[in-house]
Scaffold this motif. Sequence first.
Motif, mmCIF file in Angstrom:
data_model
loop_
_atom_site.group_PDB
_atom_site.id
_atom_site.type_symbol
_atom_site.label_atom_id
_atom_site.label_comp_id
_atom_site.label_asym_id
_atom_site.label_seq_id
_atom_site.Cartn_x
_atom_site.Cartn_y
_atom_site.Cartn_z
ATOM 1 N N ARG A 1 21.960 0.260 13.123
ATOM 2 C CA ARG A 1 20.898 -0.744 13.236
ATOM 3 C C ARG A 1 20.015 -0.670 11.994
ATOM 4 O O ARG A 1 19.650 0.421 11.555
ATOM 5 C CB ARG A 1 20.093 -0.410 14.473
ATOM 6 C CG ARG A 1 18.893 -1.205 14.717
ATOM 7 C CD ARG A 1 18.163 -0.573 15.896
ATOM 8 N NE ARG A 1 17.188 -1.461 16.435
ATOM 9 C CZ ARG A 1 16.693 -1.344 17.631
ATOM 10 N NH1 ARG A 1 17.100 -0.380 18.433
ATOM 11 N NH2 ARG A 1 15.797 -2.183 18.052
ATOM 12 N N HIS B 1 16.550 -2.608 9.822
ATOM 13 C CA HIS B 1 15.414 -3.518 9.670
ATOM 14 C C HIS B 1 15.013 -3.468 8.199
ATOM 15 O O HIS B 1 15.211 -2.448 7.541
ATOM 16 C CB HIS B 1 14.196 -3.062 10.482
ATOM 17 C CG HIS B 1 14.344 -3.116 11.950
ATOM 18 N ND1 HIS B 1 14.948 -2.112 12.668
ATOM 19 C CD2 HIS B 1 13.939 -4.037 12.847
ATOM 20 C CE1 HIS B 1 14.909 -2.413 13.950
ATOM 21 N NE2 HIS B 1 14.293 -3.582 14.084
ATOM 22 N N LYS C 1 14.140 3.420 16.269
ATOM 23 C CA LYS C 1 13.740 3.145 17.647
ATOM 24 C C LYS C 1 12.367 3.759 17.829
ATOM 25 O O LYS C 1 12.106 4.864 17.375
ATOM 26 C CB LYS C 1 14.716 3.770 18.642
ATOM 27 C CG LYS C 1 16.071 3.113 18.641
ATOM 28 C CD LYS C 1 16.958 3.694 19.708
ATOM 29 C CE LYS C 1 18.331 3.049 19.636
ATOM 30 N NZ LYS C 1 19.243 3.635 20.601
ATOM 31 N N LYS D 1 13.820 -8.810 11.966
ATOM 32 C CA LYS D 1 14.579 -8.596 13.202
ATOM 33 C C LYS D 1 15.708 -7.642 12.862
ATOM 34 O O LYS D 1 16.171 -7.580 11.730
ATOM 35 C CB LYS D 1 15.126 -9.917 13.731
ATOM 36 C CG LYS D 1 14.021 -10.839 14.209
ATOM 37 C CD LYS D 1 14.584 -12.128 14.744
ATOM 38 C CE LYS D 1 13.439 -13.001 15.220
ATOM 39 N NZ LYS D 1 13.913 -14.282 15.724
ATOM 40 N N SER D 2 16.163 -6.899 13.851
ATOM 41 C CA SER D 2 17.218 -5.922 13.586
ATOM 42 C C SER D 2 18.563 -6.611 13.380
ATOM 43 O O SER D 2 18.837 -7.663 13.944
ATOM 44 C CB SER D 2 17.317 -4.904 14.722
ATOM 45 O OG SER D 2 17.483 -5.553 15.952
ATOM 46 N N GLU E 1 9.935 -4.953 18.369
ATOM 47 C CA GLU E 1 11.016 -5.918 18.100
ATOM 48 C C GLU E 1 10.552 -7.366 18.200
ATOM 49 O O GLU E 1 11.060 -8.226 17.498
ATOM 50 C CB GLU E 1 12.194 -5.681 19.050
ATOM 51 C CG GLU E 1 12.973 -4.416 18.758
ATOM 52 C CD GLU E 1 13.703 -4.454 17.428
ATOM 53 O OE1 GLU E 1 14.116 -5.536 16.967
ATOM 54 O OE2 GLU E 1 13.861 -3.381 16.827
#
Length: 169
Positions: free
Chosen positions: A135, A137, A85, A152-153, A90
């Motif tokens: 999460r 990536h 984060k 994209k996650s 994003e």
Amino acid sequence: YQCSNTGSIPSSMTTRSFLPLLLLVFSAAVAAIDRPDFSIYQARAKQHRHSSGQLVQGEEELRKIILGWYAIPEAKAYEICHQCKGRIDEATGNAISIDGKEQDGIGTVHRTTPADTCGEQPCLVMPAAPLGYNRFHLRYQNGGGEWSPWSKSVYYNVEEIGHLKHEEL
């Protein structure tokens, strides 16, 4: 036109006739690396165990995650950003940077190479993952040393031992 040995360019071959060719060559040279499709073929969770086979004391609520994805042919290295984060835009997949320096943000970046495989496809074995939503990536480095934008996650809800199901949030 007829070729001559004068060393001059015939008047029929002006700079204007070379412009489309120059633009094509220049645009290919500066073309950005595409944002990768993080196409995962396996996601599993196991108990977090020590190499002796015993559960890691004090970390019984953590899991070991095994992520396997389909190889990107031009990739020379991969990075997986776990729980990131504040590091990745994003919308674009670009790393967030201030004054040219990538921001640390929250999360951990794990680097792998194409030699890190499970079933002949790239994979990452990540110990000590928390329960709940995790999460991820992915980005890759090409042969020229350039990094792609982040994918994209993708999210996995890590609870039980076994195969994980991808969830959209």
